[in-house]
Design a protein around this motif. Sequence first.
Motif, PDB file in Angstrom:
ATOM      1  N   UNK A 342       0.830  -1.211   0.000  1.00 43.10           N
ATOM      2  CA  UNK A 342       0.000   0.000   0.000  1.00 43.10           C
ATOM      3  C   UNK A 342       0.861   1.256   0.000  1.00 43.10           C
ATOM      4  N   UNK A 343       1.906   1.277   0.821  1.00 39.91           N
ATOM      5  CA  UNK A 343       2.822   2.419   0.844  1.00 39.91           C
ATOM      6  C   UNK A 343       3.441   2.648  -0.526  1.00 39.91           C
ATOM      7  N   UNK A 344       3.853   1.566  -1.185  1.00 38.01           N
ATOM      8  CA  UNK A 344       4.471   1.693  -2.498  1.00 38.01           C
ATOM      9  C   UNK A 344       3.518   2.235  -3.545  1.00 38.01           C
ATOM     10  N   UNK A 345       2.286   1.733  -3.558  1.00 37.56           N
ATOM     11  CA  UNK A 345       1.307   2.186  -4.551  1.00 37.56           C
ATOM     12  C   UNK A 345       0.967   3.662  -4.352  1.00 37.56           C
ATOM     13  N   UNK A 346       0.635   4.027  -3.119  1.00 39.58           N
ATOM     14  CA  UNK A 346       0.275   5.418  -2.845  1.00 39.58           C
ATOM     15  C   UNK A 346       1.477   6.335  -3.048  1.00 39.58           C
ATOM     16  N   UNK A 347       2.665   5.865  -2.659  1.00 42.25           N
ATOM     17  CA  UNK A 347       3.865   6.662  -2.885  1.00 42.25           C
ATOM     18  C   UNK A 347       4.123   6.893  -4.361  1.00 42.25           C
ATOM     19  N   UNK A 348       3.879   5.883  -5.191  1.00 37.05           N
ATOM     20  CA  UNK A 348       4.049   6.060  -6.634  1.00 37.05           C
ATOM     21  C   UNK A 348       3.061   7.057  -7.212  1.00 37.05           C
ATOM     22  N   UNK A 349       1.801   6.990  -6.756  1.00 40.52           N
ATOM     23  CA  UNK A 349       0.786   7.934  -7.252  1.00 40.52           C
ATOM     24  C   UNK A 349       1.113   9.357  -6.823  1.00 40.52           C
ATOM     25  N   UNK A 350       1.420   9.528  -5.526  1.00 38.60           N
ATOM     26  CA  UNK A 350       1.725  10.874  -5.030  1.00 38.60           C
ATOM     27  C   UNK A 350       3.043  11.395  -5.607  1.00 38.60           C
ATOM     28  N   UNK A 351       4.007  10.497  -5.862  1.00 36.25           N
ATOM     29  CA  UNK A 351       5.264  10.912  -6.475  1.00 36.25           C
ATOM     30  C   UNK A 351       5.073  11.410  -7.899  1.00 36.25           C
ATOM     31  N   UNK A 352       4.269  10.707  -8.672  1.00 41.47           N
ATOM     32  CA  UNK A 352       3.994  11.161 -10.044  1.00 41.47           C
ATOM     33  C   UNK A 352       3.210  12.464 -10.032  1.00 41.47           C
ATOM     34  N   UNK A 353       2.283  12.611  -9.075  1.00 45.44           N
ATOM     35  CA  UNK A 353       1.562  13.878  -8.943  1.00 45.44           C
ATOM     36  C   UNK A 353       2.521  15.000  -8.568  1.00 45.44           C
ATOM     37  N   UNK A 354       3.484  14.707  -7.716  1.00 49.63           N
ATOM     38  CA  UNK A 354       4.506  15.682  -7.332  1.00 49.63           C
ATOM     39  C   UNK A 354       5.256  16.174  -8.570  1.00 49.63           C
ATOM     40  N   UNK A 355       5.662  15.241  -9.419  1.00 45.63           N
ATOM     41  CA  UNK A 355       6.372  15.615 -10.646  1.00 45.63           C
ATOM     42  C   UNK A 355       5.494  16.462 -11.560  1.00 45.63           C
ATOM     43  N   UNK A 356       4.234  16.100 -11.674  1.00 43.41           N
ATOM     44  CA  UNK A 356       3.309  16.856 -12.523  1.00 43.41           C
ATOM     45  C   UNK A 356       3.167  18.289 -12.022  1.00 43.41           C
ATOM     46  N   UNK A 357       2.996  18.449 -10.709  1.00 38.91           N
ATOM     47  CA  UNK A 357       2.825  19.785 -10.152  1.00 38.91           C
ATOM     48  C   UNK A 357       4.117  20.597 -10.246  1.00 38.91           C
ATOM     49  N   UNK A 358       5.259  19.947 -10.064  1.00 32.89           N
ATOM     50  CA  UNK A 358       6.541  20.651 -10.225  1.00 32.89           C
ATOM     51  C   UNK A 358       6.669  21.191 -11.646  1.00 32.89           C
ATOM     52  N   UNK A 359       6.267  20.396 -12.611  1.00 41.15           N
ATOM     53  CA  UNK A 359       6.310  20.840 -14.011  1.00 41.15           C
ATOM     54  C   UNK A 359       5.459  22.089 -14.210  1.00 41.15           C
ATOM     55  N   UNK A 360       4.249  22.080 -13.674  1.00 37.11           N
ATOM     56  CA  UNK A 360       3.352  23.235 -13.839  1.00 37.11           C
ATOM     57  C   UNK A 360       3.894  24.474 -13.119  1.00 37.11           C
ATOM     58  N   UNK A 361       4.451  24.271 -11.927  1.00 34.73           N
ATOM     59  CA  UNK A 361       4.991  25.405 -11.174  1.00 34.73           C
ATOM     60  C   UNK A 361       6.187  26.011 -11.895  1.00 34.73           C
ATOM     61  N   UNK A 362       7.061  25.180 -12.440  1.00 36.65           N
ATOM     62  CA  UNK A 362       8.222  25.703 -13.155  1.00 36.65           C
ATOM     63  C   UNK A 362       7.810  26.523 -14.366  1.00 36.65           C
ATOM     64  N   UNK A 363       6.802  26.065 -15.070  1.00 37.67           N
ATOM     65  CA  UNK A 363       6.342  26.812 -16.241  1.00 37.67           C
ATOM     66  C   UNK A 363       5.684  28.131 -15.833  1.00 37.67           C
ATOM     67  N   UNK A 364       5.030  28.115 -14.687  1.00 36.66           N
ATOM     68  CA  UNK A 364       4.424  29.358 -14.200  1.00 36.66           C
ATOM     69  C   UNK A 364       5.493  30.344 -13.742  1.00 36.66           C
TER      70      UNK A 364
END
Length: 775
Positions: A342-364
């Motif tokens: 469970x930790x691995x699955x949720x960590x993977x989802x939240x990690x990919x979301x982290x990368x997505x949000x970092x991308x948007x913040x950098x462009x902003x």
Amino acid sequence: MDDRSENHDIEVEGGNYAYERKISGILDDGSVGFQQPLLARNRKNTTSQIAIVGANTCPIESLDYEIFENDLFKQDWRSRKKIEILQYTILKWALAFLIGLSTGLVGFLNNLAVENIAGFKLLLTGNLMLKEKYFQAFFAFAGCNLILATAAASLCAFIAPAAAGSGIPEVKAYLNGIDAYSILAPSTLFVKIFGSIFGVAAGFVVGKEGPMVHTGACIANLLGQGGSRKYKLTWKWLRFFKNDRDRRDLITCGAAAGVAAAFRAPVGGVLFALEEAASWWRSALLWRTFFTTAVVAVVLRSLIELCRSGRCGLFGKGGLIMFDVNSGPVLYSTPDLLAVVFLGVVGGVLGSLYNYLVDKVLRTYALINERGPGFKVMLVMAVSILSSCCAFGLPWLSPCTPCPVGTEGKCPSVGRAGIYKSFQCPPNHYNDLSSLLLNTNDDAIRSLFTSRSENEFQIATLAIFFFFVYFLGIITYGIAIPSGLFIPVILAGASYGRLVGRLLGPVSQLDVGLFSLLGAASFLGGTMRMTVSLCVILLELTNNLLMLPLVMLVLLISKTVADCFNKGVYDQIVTMKGLPYMEDHAEPYMRNLVAKDVVAGPLLSFSRVEKVGVIWQALKMTSHNGFPVIDEPPFTEASELCGIALRSHLLVLLQGKRFSKQKTTFGSQILRSCKARDFAKAGLGKGLKIEDLVISGEEMEMYVDLHPITNTSPYTVLETLSLAKAAILFRQLGLRHLCVVPKTPGRPPIVGILTRHDFMPEHVLGLYPHIDPLK
């Protein structure tokens, strides 16, 4: 990526850019970047992630990792004595030692400065809180943070913009063969060191680990190129290393040393260089990298032992000290394994979301940072004020907690750096949220990993801290300060893991501190997408080998889950910056194309004995960095490919004015009058330019023999070779130019030259828009 520019012109019209083939980013060597601009504005790339590649890019060239076997090179190797070969070998190991020593010292001094500066700030705030001067405490806390943040931002914005951010994407791109302006310059090194100290001490949710990797690479580059001529620091006896191949090996050692200095994880540093940073690897490099990280480990241990006597101020048991994770028996059952999954699955989802949000913040942030250095500093100041308000304001939401049994005299921590922060609580009570927020990042991680008491941090506290670190880490990354992602990700993962451990406490045998470690591993796997190196780094950090199977499992699961959504954070930033990175695999659609389908023309080539004016005009009118040299009658019976001559070598040859009035071969005279070191690569791109040459009209009509400087054994492929196979060959050999020759006789001896640009997806799909990228 260095053979043509005629077909990729760019025009500026009222601030908007018109792209031929709809590809953005002209490179200075005639190739084209592959990142669509964020907006059609005049954005200049400064090779940091705060200035994402738009239309007006910085100079980017490929590096010559291939051994350039011309007559001068062969003559130099034949003439080398055994003592010189021995000197070269000893120097490689000596430089590896110096890189480890210097990086270890910088890493220790970095931690020493951060702990003392942050410790003074936190003690000042704590003393004012004890006197119930709450407003004064806040202004002292926020004011110190703002001063430190402004200092870090000013260094980055006005002195070395390339020092902003992590630096790992730039180092990774360099080791892949991409040389972007100023990423390893002495000024970048200076700002990286001091900017990282100020930024981390300012209370930002950033780490010093990524900047330490960049710092190690900068130190290796400075030593490998023989110092800096600009700053009057140079050593002639390092002439053997004035080539891209040896510098690449040294910078690989420097990157590994940076990880070892940041985490005190020598084996993890070697594996990080192997798994994430380096694109080429061999056993000899493995040995030197391991030796370098071993030197770092010895230096750090020696200096830390020195600090145990109390002569390092507030450093105490600050950074670089292994985290105190419970090393008792690690027992787990089936429910525990399900919890790890469970930790691995949720960590993977939240990690990919982290990368997505970092991308948007950098462009902003790019829209703000492009306005100038002043706006960069103001953005940093705004984020600093927000961080200070959150760090000081959120603990008011947390109730006071009685001190755990057995902590008499240590709880709360008064007048010293400690775990239990009193904040506004009465005696023998502590505020658990302030114990995490009003502390250094290293101490906060140590608190989360440690298992002194299961109820040390309340569930609500862990939830608040998780959201604070998760989102503030995203907002902070991208401002104009040196900032690493490791620590924010570890903090978020550790708080999330400990939260899950608290919730599953009644049914789990695992300690909450071990859950915290597994949560950090899941987040690291979900964002960084590394496995082996992260596993070893975490085990070296915590000194708990018993957790190996569970850490391996959670890393594999989190990486697998996150890969379903997007790429790793460093790969995203490399792509976002428009750096033409060569992947270790070919795209599927490349199997439907052959080499001749992507080479462009007309091809510009020289004869073996060429007129000076022709060469000078070609160098002046183009930005190509590689030119085919053709043997033609009367020197041969039929035209044939002689090899490739580099632009930098042609400039040196023209500057030496070794010309002849007759169109005859005179290469032997050039070999007698020139040395291979005359054509060695200058450090930091300070080589000759066409504007530096002064050639008279009479000399323009003379001839020069190009054979001595021509690589007569270039890599060649048939024009019918699959583009996919050509891409794999190009990447694995570390090439800059790959000659394409005709399959049938009776045609010109060369069809074209494949460069890095020709394999970029945007270039290929721009030529053939009907191709399905997924097939």
